[in-house]
Write an enzyme that holds these catalytic residues in place. Sequence first.
Site, PDB file in Angstrom:
ATOM      1  N   ASP A  95       0.840  -1.184   0.000  1.00 37.73           N
ATOM      2  CA  ASP A  95       0.000   0.000   0.000  1.00 37.73           C
ATOM      3  C   ASP A  95       0.885   1.246   0.000  1.00 37.73           C
ATOM      4  OD1 ASP A  95      -2.361   1.585   0.438  1.00 37.73           O
ATOM      5  OD2 ASP A  95      -3.231  -0.147   1.460  1.00 37.73           O
ATOM      6  N   ASP A 196      -3.008   4.666  -2.437  1.00 37.11           N
ATOM      7  CA  ASP A 196      -4.077   5.183  -1.593  1.00 37.11           C
ATOM      8  C   ASP A 196      -4.582   6.529  -2.129  1.00 37.11           C
ATOM      9  OD1 ASP A 196      -5.445   4.869   1.039  1.00 37.11           O
ATOM     10  OD2 ASP A 196      -4.411   6.739   1.523  1.00 37.11           O
ATOM     11  N   GLU A 249      -6.553   3.780  -5.814  1.00 31.81           N
ATOM     12  CA  GLU A 249      -7.815   3.969  -5.110  1.00 31.81           C
ATOM     13  C   GLU A 249      -8.329   5.348  -5.469  1.00 31.81           C
ATOM     14  OE1 GLU A 249      -9.801   4.094  -0.677  1.00 31.81           O
ATOM     15  OE2 GLU A 249      -7.949   5.142  -1.106  1.00 31.81           O
ATOM     16  N   HIS A 323     -11.160  -2.896   3.649  1.00 30.80           N
ATOM     17  CA  HIS A 323     -11.031  -2.503   5.055  1.00 30.80           C
ATOM     18  C   HIS A 323     -11.770  -1.209   5.383  1.00 30.80           C
ATOM     19  CE1 HIS A 323      -8.282  -0.193   2.743  1.00 30.80           C
ATOM     20  NE2 HIS A 323      -8.128   0.634   3.752  1.00 30.80           N
ATOM     21  N   ASP A 324     -12.353  -0.555   4.392  1.00 30.67           N
ATOM     22  CA  ASP A 324     -13.083   0.692   4.640  1.00 30.67           C
ATOM     23  C   ASP A 324     -14.588   0.508   4.552  1.00 30.67           C
ATOM     24  OD1 ASP A 324     -10.783   2.272   4.890  1.00 30.67           O
ATOM     25  OD2 ASP A 324     -10.661   2.571   2.712  1.00 30.67           O
TER      26      ASP A 324
HETATM   27  C1  GLC Z   1      -7.965   5.307   2.000  1.00 38.84           C
HETATM   28  C2  GLC Z   1      -7.751   4.119   2.890  1.00 38.84           C
HETATM   29  C3  GLC Z   1      -8.358   4.427   4.224  1.00 38.84           C
HETATM   30  C4  GLC Z   1      -7.651   5.626   4.799  1.00 38.84           C
HETATM   31  C5  GLC Z   1      -7.677   6.806   3.827  1.00 38.84           C
HETATM   32  C6  GLC Z   1      -6.696   7.856   4.209  1.00 38.84           C
HETATM   33  O1  GLC Z   1      -9.287   5.561   1.753  1.00 38.84           O
HETATM   34  O2  GLC Z   1      -8.282   2.974   2.292  1.00 38.84           O
HETATM   35  O3  GLC Z   1      -8.328   3.346   5.092  1.00 38.84           O
HETATM   36  O4  GLC Z   1      -8.269   6.012   5.980  1.00 38.84           O
HETATM   37  O5  GLC Z   1      -7.312   6.407   2.538  1.00 38.84           O
HETATM   38  O6  GLC Z   1      -5.391   7.413   4.036  1.00 38.84           O
END
Ligand code: GLC
Length: 548
Positions: A95, A196, A249, A323-324
Amino acid sequence: MTFHNKVIYQIYPKSFYDSNGDGLGDLRGIIQKVPYIASLGVDMVWFNPFYLSPQKDNGYDISDYYRVDPAMGSMEEVEELIAALAAEDIGVMFDMVLNHVSTEHEWFQRALAGEKEYQDFFYLRPAQADGSLPTNWESKFGGPAWAPFGDTDLYYLHLYDVSQADLNWHNPRVRQELFKVVNFWKEKGVRGFRFDVLNVIGKAQELVDAAPGQSDKLLYTDTERVHSWVQEMHRETFGDLPDAITVGEMSSTTIANSVAYTQPARQELDMVFSFHHLKVDYDRGEKWSLVPFRFMELKQILTDWAVGIQQGGGWQASFWNNHDQPRALNRFGDVERYRVESATMLAAAIHLTRGTPYIYMGEEIGMVDPVYSSMESYVDVETHNAYAALRERGLSEAEALQVVASKARDNSRTPMQWDASAAAGFSSGQPWLQPTSQAEINVAAEEAGGRILPFYRQLVDLRHRMPLISEGSYEPFALEHEQVYGFVREHEGQRLLVACNFYGRETELEIPADFTAGRVLIGNYEQAPALTQKLTLRPYETLALLVG
Ligand code: GLC
């Protein structure tokens, strides 16, 4: 393409397996579970961050990209993990959190100490003439996106938690430093990179208020700069790796942008995560609300994205969980009456479509959201902020808890359930988040005769074996049907019709005549239904019919 027939498994290291009894998952624990991972048949494992971090946002607040959080393990263990997986022919995806760093990161600390060079690493701005914050933007975790920068009269931008300071990508030094991070891990043998919140790196240099009624996101999401910086990153880091797999992402992105990110000729990324299909149970865009999911909208989104990305020659990541997100099974399935059927139906919908499927740990055994009776059981900063906001809006404690229970990110972060014991076989100590459903739902039980895990293994195998699934075209099917999501894949004379009943009641589905002469490639009931033109699909039944 090398990645079209791959399946990626996601591990939240803090919750996979605890080898030393401190209640936290660790790298040694993952190493011990490599045989299980290999048994799934997956090609690569994406690990959420395990770098040095004050853990304000569970590791997404990184204070040193080159060090491993001692609670998780050591650099030697990272290397051992990479090697142990490589021995099973499984790659690793790390990540890369490059939009922000922890305010404890050396760069931010040196900026705070007055070093101009490091101040240029961040978005530092004065208040507006009327004394208001530099812009009216909101943090994605609640509250304003600006916080005072030490005892200066400046503020620093944080689109996420106040402990996560946004990095100024305009500064070439920042880009250089971040590319160095990617290359450091590349040198260690990492071949997958998950970036991310990548599409918010492209903020302008001059930051302005969102107009009344305008979403501030529009001002900084998916700007042209993102594309050119991603292209630069491609050149400077992973671009020379023939076997790299990259995924960005993308928060609130569009089909057009996702096509642009993923068209091979543009040399940006292999695929993106987009989230529109996971907002169909938000009330007018508000996540912290309780409304049933809108099936027709879900179908339309899945269809539009599959078709749009295909037309543009792009590629997408295909997923329900991470995980979110609370567990998709709780959102779109029936965990009480049809857990097995709905878990397998949801799996078929994403594994047989066009795109690279991701399995989030526990999904393959049908894990569900935990049931907690008090806020104390929750850990996530976002959950607690949301609870406070809901209470402020006038909801009672019980009402606010109910909303939180169905929306919290903690829902998917509970420990992997290995067996039926009190700590779910995850730890010999007290797990950092309590599991609540392990008595019934666990790996041991699935291995001993469950139906979900074998179904996932079968889906993974099908993608590996059948170009129809990995490369075939996608065409919508039965778009008007109020209970069934369907599509047809086609490749070199073969066709696959996939039908998914999203409800706990039977329904009829008219299928094209040629499929009645086909065979069932995979289904989630023991006995396949008779293949007549009018098919009856049972509760949460999924069926993939093959001709040719
Ligand atoms: C992404 C991650 C999340 C995190 C956010 C800030 O959305 O998946 O878990 O809180 O970025 O880094």
